[in-house]
Design an enzyme around this catalytic site. Structure first.
Site, PDB file in Angstrom:
ATOM      1  N   ASP A 103     -70.319 -11.959  20.423  1.00  0.00           N
ATOM      2  CA  ASP A 103     -71.749 -12.196  20.229  1.00  0.00           C
ATOM      3  C   ASP A 103     -71.997 -13.700  20.125  1.00  0.00           C
ATOM      4  O   ASP A 103     -71.066 -14.495  19.931  1.00  0.00           O
ATOM      5  CB  ASP A 103     -72.207 -11.485  18.946  1.00  0.00           C
ATOM      6  CG  ASP A 103     -73.704 -11.231  18.911  1.00  0.00           C
ATOM      7  OD1 ASP A 103     -74.403 -11.608  19.881  1.00  0.00           O
ATOM      8  OD2 ASP A 103     -74.178 -10.657  17.924  1.00  0.00           O
ATOM      9  N   GLU A 155     -73.564 -17.682  24.127  1.00  0.00           N
ATOM     10  CA  GLU A 155     -74.210 -18.327  25.281  1.00  0.00           C
ATOM     11  C   GLU A 155     -73.767 -19.788  25.488  1.00  0.00           C
ATOM     12  O   GLU A 155     -73.783 -20.217  26.647  1.00  0.00           O
ATOM     13  CB  GLU A 155     -75.745 -18.270  25.131  1.00  0.00           C
ATOM     14  CG  GLU A 155     -76.331 -16.912  25.343  1.00  0.00           C
ATOM     15  CD  GLU A 155     -75.974 -15.934  24.216  1.00  0.00           C
ATOM     16  OE1 GLU A 155     -75.749 -14.746  24.509  1.00  0.00           O
ATOM     17  OE2 GLU A 155     -75.879 -16.365  23.064  1.00  0.00           O
ATOM     18  N   ASP A 176     -80.452  -8.119  22.104  1.00  0.00           N
ATOM     19  CA  ASP A 176     -81.508  -7.734  21.155  1.00  0.00           C
ATOM     20  C   ASP A 176     -82.757  -7.244  21.879  1.00  0.00           C
ATOM     21  O   ASP A 176     -83.821  -7.886  21.843  1.00  0.00           O
ATOM     22  CB  ASP A 176     -81.845  -8.911  20.249  1.00  0.00           C
ATOM     23  CG  ASP A 176     -80.645  -9.385  19.447  1.00  0.00           C
ATOM     24  OD1 ASP A 176     -79.654  -8.635  19.386  1.00  0.00           O
ATOM     25  OD2 ASP A 176     -80.693 -10.500  18.898  1.00  0.00           O
TER      26      ASP A 176
END
Length: 782
Positions: free
Chosen positions: A440, A443, A519
């Protein structure tokens, strides 16, 4: 920064960290101001006129007055070309060094001073000004790339470039990674920069966590996949064509790609969708094979809080007869949010808990974030500093950002030594009893108040020894982190297949695992976006993915939760998940009716597990996604190309989820052939539309006539066979899997035939025809 930016920062990271987020944002801007070259006057350039050509293996080099074009046809049928002499490597997308050139393909003169390369599946024609046409073997143009254009700084440095292309007027665009507005990409601008949207996202939000310069284009004349192999920031502008536009003439579809840097090189694959994805997988790597348990139901929550809460949730599933295969622990199980740690107060005996769950057939999955708390004395931080693992700015200082643990530093996963170090850290996770890993915030994310949570663009990266900055490394950061984790797990637990899925990635990420939606917003638009993401990613070569069932945040209504749950039961990654703010998301929290229908969906998923196992092995062998658009086998059917609310699960099932509130019936467009409603066994003939019931208890699912599906029966594996249409035959594949190991299982082929009023199923192999060893259950005869 304005007031809305500040409010957004507080909302995303909390008031306690907001001030540090603002400081980090200003610090990042100062670093970039000092570390990035100033963009001054530029010189525009085009290839110019062709001067000569030099044949070579699989193609050759065509030299123009101001550039040169390298072109090669590979043995797998893919075609490469690169401007300014760019070669296929080095590339983060390719598996290994890439395919060998096809010795049968020859560069030869064409009309009007141009050149061409003729291969078995495609002909590539290059004009004397540098336009490149991709044609079918029959000469029909699928794509025409106009001569590119560069803008180069007069004082030297990285130049930006633009490439325009034309496609057929009837063509439809798909792909570009995970796009919430898909799967068909309509007119608009799509950014190629992996981005955390900073909260829940809806269909209109772009870009998202996982972008790829990979587009699949489907037209009457044929299908092709186009991959621009550069990792820099860019934008794709798409415009669909129009037939009969302007005095009866067609208006071609258009694609414009603008990149901030990097080589102008690309690959193109031509053929039916199945062949195109097979070629793509042979180019970028076979998809990782998840362990069998990862194809079951998985449950996660940001905020389990303690071992007692995990046990309570697991007991709730068991007491209600609900299958459960994995439990995911989010960042709240860490000690002060520090990666590769455990909060000993709330999880004092985590290995014991993991072993108890494993005995019940339930695995523990751990979240892993890349950011490392910048705290001397922290073992991960100290170990990373000892091996010089962290990303540095242009002045040589480790770049700091703000994430959940506070001030943090970031490993440079583009360095082999750092990947090896990071991969070794998973030993701690394995000792805690974790069987799978969920990457997670990669990026990567650094909270700030300016709307783009990422590292400074001037941050320095190794880039496999070539050296460069974050402008080039950003989009592959998550991909390289996944590689580090996957390779580390292969070394630490060589007898087991790693289970890893990642929020961010890039082309070729399927080699290391899958992904999930991130999300996604709670709401009916979020439900529709979930399906779009899975379909689009599958067409980019990532077959294993799925959404957060129910949406990440907010409170879904019982109806919305149930419809999302029913969709999730037919997607590769079936995971219920929510944040602490969304409250509990277990099926029994929504009332007895929802619980009853959710149980039916879970039991149907359990029954279909042998089919999912077969699809996972087929994905590894062929690159075909589990979830496919309904036009997969008939891309020439224009009505199916525009159908975005149904999907094929393998070749045998068609799933029609309910995506609107209050719907108890829905229209379903069927491909050609006979299809059976799997509940009523009523037969329908395609192509065409049918109106079917969709009560709260189920979503419509259809089986293809003649299909042979491996399913879980009362006593083990059985073959569920749907009666072929009169005069037709059918069939199916079965690939059995023991679970987590590396043994290559046998592929079993079955054929179904009508014989009078009955259906016969036989196994066909190299040794001839034999009776199946599994019980056969025939459906659809009535």
């Amino acid at each position: 920064m304005d007031g809305r930016d500040l409010v957004r920062s507080v909302r995303v990271i909390g008031s306690g960290r907001a001030a540090r987020g603002v400081r980090a944002a200003w610090r990042r801007r100062r670093i970039d101001a000092a570390g990035l070259p100033r963009r001054g006057p530029e010189r525009a350039r085009v290839p110019g006129q062709v001067e000569r050509a030099e044949p070579g293996p699989g193609g050759g080099v065509i030299r123009f007055s101001r550039s040169e074009l390298r072109i090669m046809v590979a043995v797998n049928g893919a075609v490469f070309w690169g401007w300014d002499g760019a070669a296929p490597g080095p590339s983060y997308a390719l598996a290994g060094s890439g395919p060998e050139p096809d010795p049968r393909a020859v560069l030869e003169p064409d009309k009007d001073g141009g050149w061409r390369v003729v291969a078995e599946r495609v002909t590539v024609v290059v004009s004397r000004h540098g336009a490149v046409e991709v044609c079918t073997p029959g000469g029909v143009v699928l794509r025409r790339e106009l001569p590119p254009r560069w803008w180069e700084p007069l004082e030297g440095g990285v130049g930006r470039w633009m490439q325009r292309a034309e496609v057929a007027a009837d063509a439809r665009f798909f792909g570009l990674g995970g796009r919430a507005s898909g799967p068909r990409l309509r007119d608009g601008s799509y950014r190629l920069w992996n981005t955390d949207p900073g909260g829940s996202f809806a269909p209109g939000d772009d870009p998202l966590y996982l972008t790829m310069p990979v587009q699949l284009v489907v037209a009457d004349a044929g299908t092709h996949l186009m991959f621009y192999d550069t990792t820099w920031d860019g934008t794709v502008v798409l415009r669909e064509g129009e037939e009969g536009a302007g005095s009866g003439h067609d208006r071609a579809g258009r694609c414009e790609l603008r990149m901030d840097g990097g080589p102008l090189r690309c690959w193109v694959m031509v053929g039916p969708p199945a062949r195109v994805l097979l070629t793509w997988a042979s180019l970028t790597g076979a998809p990782a094979l998840p362990p069998a348990w990862a194809l079951g139901h998985q449950h996660a929550r940001w905020g389990f809080g303690s071992e007692q809460e995990v046990r309570r949730i697991v007991a709730g599933y068991q007491e209600r007869g609900l299958p459960l295969d994995a439990v995911h622990l989010d960042i709240d199980h860490y000690d002060d949010h520090r990666v590769f740690t455990v909060d000993r107060e709330r999880f004092p005996k985590l290995p014991v808990l993991a072993e108890e769950l494993r005995r019940d057939g339930i695995r523990l999955v751990s979240v892993v974030d890349p950011a490392v708390k910048a705290a001397p004395g922290d073992p991960v931080y100290d170990g990373g500093m000892a091996v010089d693992a962290f990303v540095r700015d242009a002045s040589g200082r480790p770049v700091r950002g703000v994430v959940w643990a506070g001030e943090s530093v970031y490993p440079d996963f583009t360095h082999p030594r750092v990947r090896q170090w990071w991969g070794g850290l998973y030993e701690e996770r394995l000792e805690q009893g974790f069987a799978g890993f969920w990457h997670d915030m990669n990026e990567p994310v650094s909270f700030n108040a300016f709307g783009e949570p990422t590292l400074p663009r001037s941050a320095r990266h190794a880039l496999e020894g070539r050296g460069g900055d974050h402008r080039e490394a950003h989009n592959v950061y998550g991909l390289c982190m996944a590689r580090a984790g996957y390779e580390g797990l292969r070394e630490l637990a060589p007898q087991e297949r790693p289970f890893l899925f990642t929020r961010s990635g890039w082309a070729g990420m399927q080699r290391y695992g899958g992904t999930w939606s991130g999300d996604v917003a709670t709401g009916w638009p979020g439900l529709r976006a979930s399906l779009s993401l899975v379909l689009g990613l599958g067409l980019c070569g990532v077959p294993y993915s799925g959404p957060d069932v129910g949406g990440f945040d907010g409170s879904p209504s019982p109806e919305l939760y149930l419809r999302w749950f029913q969709l999730g039961a037919y997607l590769p990654l079936f995971r219920t998940h929510a944040s602490t703010r969304a409250g509990r998301r277990e099926p029994w929290e929504f009332g007895s009716e929802v619980l009853e229908h959710a149980r039916a969906a879970l039991l149907e998923r359990r029954r279909l597990l042998p089919y999912f196992v077969t699809l996972s092995h087929l994905a590894r062998r062929t690159g075909a996604p589990y979830v496919r658009p309904t036009w997969w086998s008939a891309p020439e059917d224009r009505a199916l190309r525009d159908c975005e609310d149904t999907f094929l699960l393998g070749d045998s099932l068609l799933v029609a989820p309910v995506l609107e509130a209050g719907a108890d019936r829905r229209v379903v467009r069927l491909p050609r052939g006979r299809w059976y409603d799997t509940t009523t066994e009523r037969a329908y003939e395609g192509p065409g539309q049918v109106l079917v019931d969709a009560p709260p208890s189920r979503i419509p699912v259809f089986a293809r006539a003649g299909a042979v599906l491996p399913v879980r029966g009362d006593t083990g594996l059985e073959l569920e066979t749907w009666a072929p249409a009169p005069g037709r035959t059918g069939g199916g594949l079965v690939i059995r899997d023991a679970g987590d190991g590396w043994d290559v299982p046998e592929m079993e082929r079955y054929v179904s035939r009508r014989q009078g009023g009955r259906v016969a199923v036989t196994r066909e192999g190299e040794d001839g025809v034999s009776e199946p060893e599994w019980p056969v259950r025939v459906r659809g005869l009535r």
